[in-house]
Scaffold this active site. Structure first.
Site, PDB file in Angstrom:
ATOM      1  N   ARG A  46       0.859  -1.190   0.000  1.00  0.00           N
ATOM      2  CA  ARG A  46       0.000   0.000   0.000  1.00  0.00           C
ATOM      3  C   ARG A  46       0.889   1.232   0.000  1.00  0.00           C
ATOM      4  O   ARG A  46       1.393   1.659   1.045  1.00  0.00           O
ATOM      5  CB  ARG A  46      -0.903  -0.014   1.239  1.00  0.00           C
ATOM      6  CG  ARG A  46      -1.789   1.221   1.401  1.00  0.00           C
ATOM      7  CD  ARG A  46      -2.614   1.118   2.685  1.00  0.00           C
ATOM      8  NE  ARG A  46      -3.385   2.349   2.896  1.00  0.00           N
ATOM      9  CZ  ARG A  46      -2.899   3.440   3.487  1.00  0.00           C
ATOM     10  NH1 ARG A  46      -1.653   3.452   3.930  1.00  0.00           N
ATOM     11  NH2 ARG A  46      -3.655   4.502   3.639  1.00  0.00           N
ATOM     12  N   SER A 118     -12.823  -3.192   2.118  1.00  0.00           N
ATOM     13  CA  SER A 118     -12.970  -2.555   3.433  1.00  0.00           C
ATOM     14  C   SER A 118     -14.435  -2.263   3.695  1.00  0.00           C
ATOM     15  O   SER A 118     -15.095  -1.625   2.872  1.00  0.00           O
ATOM     16  CB  SER A 118     -12.205  -1.226   3.480  1.00  0.00           C
ATOM     17  OG  SER A 118     -10.840  -1.445   3.273  1.00  0.00           O
ATOM     18  N   LYS A 148      -3.125   6.087   9.188  1.00  0.00           N
ATOM     19  CA  LYS A 148      -3.892   6.589   8.045  1.00  0.00           C
ATOM     20  C   LYS A 148      -4.447   7.971   8.358  1.00  0.00           C
ATOM     21  O   LYS A 148      -5.204   8.140   9.313  1.00  0.00           O
ATOM     22  CB  LYS A 148      -5.054   5.639   7.731  1.00  0.00           C
ATOM     23  CG  LYS A 148      -4.600   4.284   7.206  1.00  0.00           C
ATOM     24  CD  LYS A 148      -5.785   3.523   6.643  1.00  0.00           C
ATOM     25  CE  LYS A 148      -5.325   2.223   6.004  1.00  0.00           C
ATOM     26  NZ  LYS A 148      -6.426   1.496   5.377  1.00  0.00           N
TER      27      LYS A 148
END
Length: 218
Positions: A46, A118, A148
């Protein structure tokens, strides 16, 4: 055809990109290799946010990590990038609610890789239950998180348990998980945990991954 999905892959699931390496004496490859050596069950690449790679540098990093995952026989999953996933022959792709529509992604990757989605609300889980081609759900953040910038409101252990109950698919927990609070998670029914900083910033990756695996030993 990539690796077939199995719920056991969710037990100790490591998510990382260059931006998650805070100790500059280490490279992402070194951290990922240690984590694989230590027994993670899945790796998701990611590459997002400040300090992340793009273009050819990102493609090279993805290719390196892809090869490493093959060597260690663990699934290589790409976060939200169909082109990169196809280019690296990824085993899986993970899609967020704010990303491209999951049905589009499923169409694009066909049978060649598994798809994770998600889902942080009951409504999102109910929708996912009716979509063919999703293998697992990622739900959270369970605890407050620093990894995040755009993290959603914390759902807590009880919120997580409700989502697991509603889901017809295996669920992996995400968000703010530590070696201390991970013990609260097996009771929710999740298949395992996905973590960023818990491994990327661990002072002992072997110990950390061992804790993850032992917490969810079936």
């Amino acid at each position: 055809m990539g690796m077939q999905f199995e719920p056991g892959m969710l037990r100790a699931y490591f998510i990382a990109g260059t931006q998650d390496v805070k100790d500059k004496s280490k490279t992402l490859q070194e951290i990922a290799k240690q984590a694989m050596e230590a027994g993670i069950t899945a790796f998701q690449y990611r590459e997002k946010g400040p300090g992340s790679l793009s273009g050819a540098k990102r493609d090279e990093m993805a290719a390196d990590l892809r090869e490493m995952c093959s060597d260690y026989e663990i699934p290589f999953i790409v976060d939200d990038d169909v082109d990169l996933a196809i280019k690296t022959h990824a085993d899986g792709i993970h899609v967020g609610q704010k990303d491209e529509r999951v049905t589009k992604v499923i169409e694009a990757v066909g049978q060649s890789m598994f798809v994770g989605l998600s889902c942080d609300t009951q409504e999102q889980v109910n929708i996912a239950n009716h979509i063919d081609g999703i293998s697992y759900l990622g739900s959270g953040p369970v605890f407050p998180t620093g990894s995040k910038a755009d993290a959603d409101p914390v759902i807590g252990v009880d919120g997580l348990a409700k989502l697991v109950q509603a889901s017809q698919l295996p669920v992996v927990a995400i968000g703010g998980i530590t070696e201390q609070n991970i013990v609260e998670l097996p009771q929710t029914g999740v298949a395992g945990v996905s973590v960023i900083s818990m491994i990327a910033q661990s002072d002992d990756i072997f110990r950390t991954v061992k804790v993850m695996n032992e917490t969810f030993e079936k």
